[in-house]
Scaffold this active site. Structure first.
Site, PDB file in Angstrom:
ATOM      1  N   ARG A   1       0.840  -1.208   0.000  1.00 50.09           N
ATOM      2  CA  ARG A   1       0.000   0.000   0.000  1.00 50.09           C
ATOM      3  C   ARG A   1       0.876   1.260   0.000  1.00 50.09           C
ATOM      4  O   ARG A   1       0.984   1.955  -1.004  1.00 50.09           O
ATOM      5  CB  ARG A   1      -0.942  -0.031   1.221  1.00 50.09           C
ATOM      6  CG  ARG A   1      -2.107   0.942   1.138  1.00 50.09           C
ATOM      7  CD  ARG A   1      -1.740   2.379   1.442  1.00 50.09           C
ATOM      8  NE  ARG A   1      -1.143   2.546   2.770  1.00 50.09           N
ATOM      9  CZ  ARG A   1      -0.614   3.692   3.180  1.00 50.09           C
ATOM     10  NH1 ARG A   1      -0.600   4.753   2.403  1.00 50.09           N
ATOM     11  NH2 ARG A   1      -0.057   3.781   4.377  1.00 50.09           N
ATOM     12  N   ASP A   2       1.564   1.546   1.092  1.00 47.09           N
ATOM     13  CA  ASP A   2       2.342   2.787   1.163  1.00 47.09           C
ATOM     14  C   ASP A   2       3.483   2.761   0.151  1.00 47.09           C
ATOM     15  O   ASP A   2       3.811   3.780  -0.470  1.00 47.09           O
ATOM     16  CB  ASP A   2       2.903   2.969   2.592  1.00 47.09           C
ATOM     17  CG  ASP A   2       3.077   4.427   2.967  1.00 47.09           C
ATOM     18  OD1 ASP A   2       3.046   5.280   2.062  1.00 47.09           O
ATOM     19  OD2 ASP A   2       3.257   4.720   4.162  1.00 47.09           O
TER      20      ASP A   2
ATOM     21  N   HIS B   1       5.412   4.431  12.582  1.00 49.39           N
ATOM     22  CA  HIS B   1       5.366   4.387  11.108  1.00 49.39           C
ATOM     23  C   HIS B   1       6.322   5.485  10.626  1.00 49.39           C
ATOM     24  O   HIS B   1       5.960   6.660  10.582  1.00 49.39           O
ATOM     25  CB  HIS B   1       3.919   4.640  10.672  1.00 49.39           C
ATOM     26  CG  HIS B   1       3.693   4.737   9.198  1.00 49.39           C
ATOM     27  ND1 HIS B   1       3.029   3.766   8.469  1.00 49.39           N
ATOM     28  CD2 HIS B   1       3.997   5.697   8.291  1.00 49.39           C
ATOM     29  CE1 HIS B   1       2.939   4.130   7.198  1.00 49.39           C
ATOM     30  NE2 HIS B   1       3.525   5.310   7.063  1.00 49.39           N
TER      31      HIS B   1
ATOM     32  N   HIS C   1       8.829   7.223   7.882  1.00 47.81           N
ATOM     33  CA  HIS C   1       9.420   7.390   6.548  1.00 47.81           C
ATOM     34  C   HIS C   1      10.880   7.797   6.779  1.00 47.81           C
ATOM     35  O   HIS C   1      11.236   8.303   7.840  1.00 47.81           O
ATOM     36  CB  HIS C   1       8.633   8.431   5.749  1.00 47.81           C
ATOM     37  CG  HIS C   1       7.318   7.888   5.257  1.00 47.81           C
ATOM     38  ND1 HIS C   1       7.124   7.480   3.961  1.00 47.81           N
ATOM     39  CD2 HIS C   1       6.153   7.645   5.910  1.00 47.81           C
ATOM     40  CE1 HIS C   1       5.888   7.010   3.837  1.00 47.81           C
ATOM     41  NE2 HIS C   1       5.275   7.103   4.997  1.00 47.81           N
TER      42      HIS C   1
ATOM     43  N   CYS D   1       4.705   9.719  -0.214  1.00 50.05           N
ATOM     44  CA  CYS D   1       3.297  10.078  -0.061  1.00 50.05           C
ATOM     45  C   CYS D   1       2.921  11.054  -1.163  1.00 50.05           C
ATOM     46  O   CYS D   1       3.615  12.049  -1.372  1.00 50.05           O
ATOM     47  CB  CYS D   1       3.042  10.699   1.313  1.00 50.05           C
ATOM     48  SG  CYS D   1       1.333  11.204   1.525  1.00 50.05           S
TER      49      CYS D   1
ATOM     50  N   ASN E   1       8.867   4.493   3.248  1.00 51.54           N
ATOM     51  CA  ASN E   1       8.995   4.046   4.636  1.00 51.54           C
ATOM     52  C   ASN E   1      10.384   3.468   4.821  1.00 51.54           C
ATOM     53  O   ASN E   1      11.040   3.089   3.857  1.00 51.54           O
ATOM     54  CB  ASN E   1       7.998   2.914   4.921  1.00 51.54           C
ATOM     55  CG  ASN E   1       6.581   3.375   4.762  1.00 51.54           C
ATOM     56  OD1 ASN E   1       6.022   3.294   3.681  1.00 51.54           O
ATOM     57  ND2 ASN E   1       6.007   3.869   5.822  1.00 51.54           N
TER      58      ASN E   1
HETATM   59  P1  HMG Z   1     -13.476  14.386  -1.876  1.00 48.90           P
HETATM   60  O1  HMG Z   1     -13.184  14.790  -3.287  1.00 48.90           O
HETATM   61  O2  HMG Z   1     -13.536  15.453  -0.843  1.00 48.90           O
HETATM   62  O3  HMG Z   1     -14.776  13.515  -1.676  1.00 48.90           O
HETATM   63  O4  HMG Z   1     -12.402  13.302  -1.456  1.00 48.90           O
HETATM   64  P2  HMG Z   1     -16.023  13.179  -2.519  1.00 48.90           P
HETATM   65  O5  HMG Z   1     -16.926  12.454  -1.575  1.00 48.90           O
HETATM   66  O6  HMG Z   1     -16.501  14.429  -3.206  1.00 48.90           O
HETATM   67  O7  HMG Z   1     -15.507  12.149  -3.612  1.00 48.90           O
HETATM   68  C1  HMG Z   1     -14.777  12.482  -4.771  1.00 48.90           C
HETATM   69  C2  HMG Z   1     -14.904  11.358  -5.789  1.00 48.90           C
HETATM   70  O8  HMG Z   1     -14.322  10.157  -5.275  1.00 48.90           O
HETATM   71  C3  HMG Z   1     -16.365  11.011  -6.084  1.00 48.90           C
HETATM   72  O9  HMG Z   1     -16.393  10.508  -7.401  1.00 48.90           O
HETATM   73  C4  HMG Z   1     -16.653   9.867  -5.134  1.00 48.90           C
HETATM   74  O10 HMG Z   1     -17.664   9.020  -5.570  1.00 48.90           O
HETATM   75  C5  HMG Z   1     -15.319   9.135  -5.114  1.00 48.90           C
HETATM   76  P3  HMG Z   1     -17.046  11.376  -8.588  1.00 48.90           P
HETATM   77  O11 HMG Z   1     -18.435  11.677  -8.157  1.00 48.90           O
HETATM   78  O12 HMG Z   1     -16.193  12.619  -8.679  1.00 48.90           O
HETATM   79  O13 HMG Z   1     -16.942  10.470  -9.787  1.00 48.90           O
HETATM   80  N1  HMG Z   1     -15.059   8.447  -3.856  1.00 48.90           N
HETATM   81  C6  HMG Z   1     -14.600   7.191  -3.766  1.00 48.90           C
HETATM   82  N2  HMG Z   1     -14.315   6.270  -4.707  1.00 48.90           N
HETATM   83  C7  HMG Z   1     -13.883   5.069  -4.260  1.00 48.90           C
HETATM   84  N3  HMG Z   1     -13.708   4.775  -2.945  1.00 48.90           N
HETATM   85  C8  HMG Z   1     -13.988   5.664  -2.001  1.00 48.90           C
HETATM   86  C9  HMG Z   1     -14.459   6.930  -2.391  1.00 48.90           C
HETATM   87  N4  HMG Z   1     -14.813   8.033  -1.711  1.00 48.90           N
HETATM   88  C10 HMG Z   1     -15.185   8.957  -2.612  1.00 48.90           C
HETATM   89  N5  HMG Z   1     -13.803   5.352  -0.712  1.00 48.90           N
HETATM   90  C11 HMG Z   1     -11.614  11.462  -0.113  1.00 48.90           C
HETATM   91  C12 HMG Z   1     -12.349  12.787  -0.132  1.00 48.90           C
HETATM   92  C13 HMG Z   1     -11.326  11.107   1.305  1.00 48.90           C
HETATM   93  C14 HMG Z   1     -12.494  10.390  -0.767  1.00 48.90           C
HETATM   94  C15 HMG Z   1     -10.308  11.630  -0.927  1.00 48.90           C
HETATM   95  O14 HMG Z   1      -9.628  12.744  -0.446  1.00 48.90           O
HETATM   96  C16 HMG Z   1      -9.416  10.429  -0.866  1.00 48.90           C
HETATM   97  O15 HMG Z   1      -9.758   9.347  -1.356  1.00 48.90           O
HETATM   98  N6  HMG Z   1      -8.225  10.588  -0.288  1.00 48.90           N
HETATM   99  C17 HMG Z   1      -7.293   9.498  -0.142  1.00 48.90           C
HETATM  100  C18 HMG Z   1      -5.942  10.042   0.050  1.00 48.90           C
HETATM  101  C19 HMG Z   1      -4.961   8.895   0.238  1.00 48.90           C
HETATM  102  O16 HMG Z   1      -5.246   7.727   0.015  1.00 48.90           O
HETATM  103  N7  HMG Z   1      -3.744   9.283   0.663  1.00 48.90           N
HETATM  104  C20 HMG Z   1      -2.688   8.364   0.856  1.00 48.90           C
HETATM  105  C21 HMG Z   1      -2.913   7.451   2.027  1.00 48.90           C
HETATM  106  S1  HMG Z   1      -2.587   8.206   3.587  1.00 48.90           S
HETATM  107  C22 HMG Z   1      -0.893   8.030   3.808  1.00 48.90           C
HETATM  108  O17 HMG Z   1      -0.204   7.619   2.921  1.00 48.90           O
HETATM  109  C23 HMG Z   1      -0.330   8.360   5.148  1.00 48.90           C
HETATM  110  C24 HMG Z   1       0.034   7.117   5.964  1.00 48.90           C
HETATM  111  O18 HMG Z   1       0.951   6.297   5.279  1.00 48.90           O
HETATM  112  C25 HMG Z   1       0.667   7.561   7.293  1.00 48.90           C
HETATM  113  C26 HMG Z   1       1.794   8.568   7.060  1.00 48.90           C
HETATM  114  O19 HMG Z   1       2.834   8.205   6.505  1.00 48.90           O
HETATM  115  O20 HMG Z   1       1.570   9.723   7.408  1.00 48.90           O
HETATM  116  C27 HMG Z   1      -1.201   6.271   6.290  1.00 48.90           C
HETATM  117 MG    MG Z   2       3.082   6.515   5.230  1.00 45.32          MG
END
Ligand code: HMG
Ligand code: MG
Length: 308
Positions: free
Chosen positions: A15-16, A207, A209, A240, A249
């Protein structure tokens, strides 16, 4: 506090490690990676995200990945779920654990999940309730716990605040994430010491990086704080999408080498992980950035050549 006798290493490479890859990594490669990791002994593998494919296109095949893997008994397969829609996907995919992910920095919360910290907690509430109803484990991940790419310094109190909110949602485990790898050991100890006042130490994880090369030092610092769960990514893959310049990471091979040297049990076979690091970096055409991985590969190759 002495060092723990055993730790759990959560492999987050599928994933990450992969989420930031520009070219789409074939689903079959993701599946093979996860299967090889479970065979090497990982008890917890962060396998996919059920997020918006517009935001993170690389994770769009989460359902197919989860459907294609061989489930090893005793291994937890975790997936990221930012909202109820994500949870429904995770449930259909038979994920063992869902990850709700928030931040200790407002600016990062906006960039990563498009809402404030308070809004994110409100959004996670029904997700956590649904997970409880269905008996799915919940992990909370706190990004920017040691610094933020937009805000800079993040006060320890902000980290404690999010940890308390995640605890109130019923999280089984909480990750303290150094998203951009800026933390150093004393800061790491201070943050873990503070959050352990509000959440059980044995259910906190680190966690890290490795952007500034501090991850192993921070892991050692966290071990001294009694932390027993660490995340790592094979071959050090990753970065990220919402933290420019952040590298992957800490490499799993390096963490395993450290734990082996400290006499801390992991239940994971380092030599198999070194081979997996070689496989996945070749498959995605990325350099293997694990120091221990590269050294052990070079040693194995030179031993092979000197035998002929
Ligand atoms: P948004 O644009 O505010 O929300 O995104 P929305 O509800 O308006 O949705 C936008 C579009 O996405 C819509 O589609 C939804 O249907 C669809 P459209 O109508 O435009 O065709 N949608 C989805 N599709 C599939 N699965 C879903 C989903 N939800 C909405 N679950 C939202 C808000 C949270 C959805 C968006 O910002 C998002 O998906 N963000 C994910 C960001 C991400 O994955 N970042 C990386 C992971 S975190 C990380 O790496 C940190 C970590 O490792 C720890 C660290 O290191 O810090 C964990
Ligand atoms: Mg991370």
């Amino acid at each position: 506090m002495g060092l723990p006798q055993a730790v759990k290493i959560v492999e987050v490479g599928p994933r990450d490690g992969l989420q930031n890859e520009k070219d789409f990594v074939p689903t079959a490669v993701k599946i093979e990676l996860i299967n090889r990791l479970s065979a090497a002994g990982f008890r917890n593998i962060e396998s996919a995200s059920f997020v918006s494919p517009k935001w993170v296109p690389q994770m769009a095949d989460g359902a197919d990945v989860m459907a294609g893997i061989e489930r090893r008994p005793g291994t937890l397969y975790s997936v990221l779920t930012p909202n109820l829609r994500g949870f429904e996907g995770a449930l259909a995919a038979r994920a063992d654990e869902i990850v709700i992910f928030g931040a200790a920095s407002e600016a990062f919360s906006q960039r990563n999940i498009n809402c404030s910290i308070a809004e994110s907690i409100a959004r996670f509430e029904p997700v956590a309730q649904a997970a409880k109803q269905h008996g799915v484990r919940i992990r909370g991940s706190v990004s920017c716990a040691l610094g933020c790419p937009y805000q800079g310094e993040v006060p320890v109190e902000s980290v404690v605040d999010v940890v308390e909110r995640f605890a109130a949602l019923g999280c089984d485990e909480i990750d303290i994430a150094d998203t951009i790898g800026v933390g150093t050991p004393n800061r790491t100890r201070a943050v873990f010491d503070a959050v352990a006042q509000v959440f059980p130490r044995e259910r906190l994880s680190g966690h890290f990086h490795d952007t500034y090369g501090q991850a192993l030092a921070n892991i050692h610092a966290a071990l001294l704080e009694g932390i027993e769960i660490f995340h790592a990514s094979v071959a050090g893959l990753g970065g990220c999408p919402y933290a420019k310049g952040a590298t992957g990471n800490v490499a799993t091979e390096d963490v395993l080498y450290l734990m082996n040297g400290l006499g801390i049990e992991t239940g994971i076979d380092l030599s198999q992980v070194v081979a997996i690091g070689d496989f996945i970096s070749t498959a995605v055409g990325k350099p293997n950035v694990s120091r221990a991985g590269k050294a052990l590969l070079a040693k194995a190759r030179s031993e092979q050549t000197s035998c002929v």
